[in-house]
Design a protein around this motif. Structure first.
Motif, PDB file in Angstrom:
ATOM      1  N   ASP A 224       0.968  -1.311   0.241  1.00  0.00           N
ATOM      2  CA  ASP A 224      -0.067  -0.180  -0.157  1.00  0.00           C
ATOM      3  C   ASP A 224       0.971   1.428   0.129  1.00  0.00           C
ATOM      4  O   ASP A 224       0.575   2.369  -0.566  1.00  0.00           O
ATOM      5  N   HIS A 225       2.371   1.047   1.195  1.00  0.00           N
ATOM      6  CA  HIS A 225       2.994   2.437   0.598  1.00  0.00           C
ATOM      7  C   HIS A 225       4.241   1.993   1.483  1.00  0.00           C
ATOM      8  O   HIS A 225       4.460   1.036   1.963  1.00  0.00           O
ATOM      9  N   LEU A 226       5.396   3.170   1.298  1.00  0.00           N
ATOM     10  CA  LEU A 226       6.818   2.785   1.455  1.00  0.00           C
ATOM     11  C   LEU A 226       6.490   4.425   2.409  1.00  0.00           C
ATOM     12  O   LEU A 226       6.595   4.848   1.677  1.00  0.00           O
ATOM     13  N   HIS A 313      11.117   2.408   6.376  1.00  0.00           N
ATOM     14  CA  HIS A 313      11.474   2.714   8.044  1.00  0.00           C
ATOM     15  C   HIS A 313       9.986   1.268   7.967  1.00  0.00           C
ATOM     16  O   HIS A 313      10.343   0.396   8.293  1.00  0.00           O
ATOM     17  N   HIS A 314       9.506   1.338   6.678  1.00  0.00           N
ATOM     18  CA  HIS A 314       8.435   0.487   6.815  1.00  0.00           C
ATOM     19  C   HIS A 314       7.551   0.076   5.308  1.00  0.00           C
ATOM     20  O   HIS A 314       7.537   1.378   4.699  1.00  0.00           O
ATOM     21  N   VAL A 315       7.046  -1.126   5.373  1.00  0.00           N
ATOM     22  CA  VAL A 315       7.062  -1.306   4.221  1.00  0.00           C
ATOM     23  C   VAL A 315       4.926  -2.104   4.778  1.00  0.00           C
ATOM     24  O   VAL A 315       5.141  -2.927   5.501  1.00  0.00           O
ATOM     25  N   ILE A 371       7.046  -4.440   8.960  1.00  0.00           N
ATOM     26  CA  ILE A 371       5.328  -4.484   7.763  1.00  0.00           C
ATOM     27  C   ILE A 371       4.702  -3.937   8.502  1.00  0.00           C
ATOM     28  O   ILE A 371       4.302  -4.040  10.150  1.00  0.00           O
ATOM     29  N   GLU A 372       4.056  -3.173   8.113  1.00  0.00           N
ATOM     30  CA  GLU A 372       2.679  -2.671   8.522  1.00  0.00           C
ATOM     31  C   GLU A 372       1.465  -3.145   7.905  1.00  0.00           C
ATOM     32  O   GLU A 372       1.525  -3.742   6.755  1.00  0.00           O
ATOM     33  N   TYR A 373       0.462  -3.737   8.667  1.00  0.00           N
ATOM     34  CA  TYR A 373      -1.000  -4.511   7.694  1.00  0.00           C
ATOM     35  C   TYR A 373      -1.567  -2.841   7.850  1.00  0.00           C
ATOM     36  O   TYR A 373      -2.225  -2.402   9.258  1.00  0.00           O
TER      37      TYR A 373
END
Ligand SMILES: [Fe+2]
Length: 415
Positions: A224-226, A313-315, A371-373
């Motif tokens: 969804d975003h980086l 920092h996160h995917v 990883i972000e959900y």
């Protein structure tokens, strides 16, 4: 002709006059010279990991995301594992250094930062953007003073020969590469010898089987975003630089006062759906670290950058809207994946009423990436809820303080 300034602006963070002036001038010129129309979606996401980490990282991605292992490209001192969902979302290229003593530019970017240096080859490298005329794009970008690695450099770096690869950004330390490809052709990376490696395939298949068994395989969507973190003073230039390198537009910025930080969002001017080309988010502290003793404000974002260097920092991986086994999908996914031994930094936050729910995993021990959900409800098309971002930023900061203490403890034992 594309109109990169025709999108509604969101957010409450005030930018400088410099930013507002050059945002218009840069995007008008980008549209006028044709760059916006020549540069398309994010075609691949490049990550490098330390020797011996790639197989487990591929397995981790196979369990936690919808990605499939496709093939490994072997060159003299690297293996590059290609992961794919399909041609409607970007590939992952997981590049593994064979020998821990190998030195290179991506390693150097880690080495001056206290926590970054502990896994010297593990970092997010950057994105490959699909273009329709590589020669014209590179020529136009060189006129705008962007620098590229030479073909010789690319051979030495063992990066695909069909890419044009820009030098790392001074603000984000990420790279942007371009690859020419008509939309109806498959992605091809011109690098080394290609084979399906038995050991990687075995780890991948085991992870996918587990993903199916715990019934999360149908609930996960593409990236969804980086989200990249930069030093406070580089917020505006990092955004403007990325807009100059891509065909993204400025969606807007939110002030996350609680955490003395802001979240700044850019999105593809060509594709409204992030799953086809992920949004690029930049996070920066509102004030630099050396005024903390005066302001007494929390500064998890600046602390992260000081510890790891500016970097991704996160995917964020999207979760399908809906329910499974009597739970909202995101709650089910997090419960099932944490039962497999993966840690999360906090509980799922947000609500259906606010439009979305989110969570951060612990940083991967292989790539250092979180990883972000994120699950959006109904027709909510907003990007985030401010309270969520404050809570996520705080949780990641607490985890990082812990890592910092661990690193210090190990250092003092080493002495
Ligand atoms: Fe995020």
């Amino acid at each position: 002709m594309a109109n990169s300034l025709g999108f509604p602006r969101h957010g409450d963070k005030k930018n400088s006059e410099f930013f507002e002036e050059y945002l218009i001038r840069l995007l008008e010129e980008r549209d006028r010279v044709g760059l916006t129309d020549l540069i398309h979606e994010i075609d691949a996401i490049m990550i490098t990991v330390d020797p011996g980490s790639a197989i487990e990282y591929v397995a981790e991605l196979a369990l936690m995301t919808p990605y499939h292992y496709l093939v490994t490209l072997e060159s003299e001192s690297h293996w590059t594992h290609v992961l794919r969902i399909d041609m409607n979302s970007p590939d992952f290229l997981v590049r593994e250094v064979k020998d821990p003593s190998i030195r290179g530019i991506f390693r150097s970017l880690n080495e001056v930062y206290p926590i970054g240096a502990r896994k010297p080859n593990s970092r997010y490298m950057g994105e490959i953007l699909r273009v329709t005329d590589l020669h014209s794009v590179v020529e136009l970008q060189q006129e705008r003073e962007f620098r590229f690695f030479s073909q010789d450099d690319l051979r030495r770096l063992e990066m695909p020969g069909n890419l044009a690869v820009g030098k790392p950004s001074p603000y984000t330390h990420n790279i942007v590469a371009y690859m020419e490809r008509p939309l109806d052709e498959i992605r091809v990376y011109a690098l080394g010898m290609s084979s399906i490696r038995g050991d990687v395939q075995e780890a991948y298949l085991a992870a996918k089987e587990l993903q199916k068994k715990i019934q999360v395989d149908d609930l996960l969507l593409p990236v969804d975003h980086l989200a990249t973190r930069v030093y406070s003073q580089n917020r505006e230039v990092a955004i403007l630089e990325y807009l100059s390198l891509s065909s993204y537009y400025y969606w807007g910025s939110y002030d996350i006062k609680d955490q003395n930080s802001s979240t700044n969002v850019t999105k593809s001017a060509h594709y409204a759906n992030e799953l086809f080309s992920p949004a690029k988010v930049f996070t920066a502290n509102n004030t630099p670290y050396f005024v903390n003793h005066l302001e007494k404000l929390p500064s998890p974002t600046e602390t992260f950058v000081r510890n790891y260097g500016p970097r991704l920092h996160h995917v964020a991986v999207a979760v399908k809207d809906g329910e499974h086994a009597g739970m909202e999908n995101i709650e089910y996914v997090v419960k099932s994946i944490s039962e497999q031994g993966k840690d999360f930094l906090l509980d799922v936050i947000g609500s259906k009423e606010e439009g979305l729910k989110q969570i951060f995993s612990s940083a991967s021990e292989h790539s250092s990436l979180i990883i972000e959900y994120v699950q959006r409800f109904g027709d909510f098309d907003g990007f985030f809820a401010k309270d969520n971002v404050a809570e996520l930023t705080r949780a990641a900061g607490v985890e990082e303080e812990l890592l910092e203490l661990q690193a210090e403890a190990t250092d003092s034992r080493d002495d």
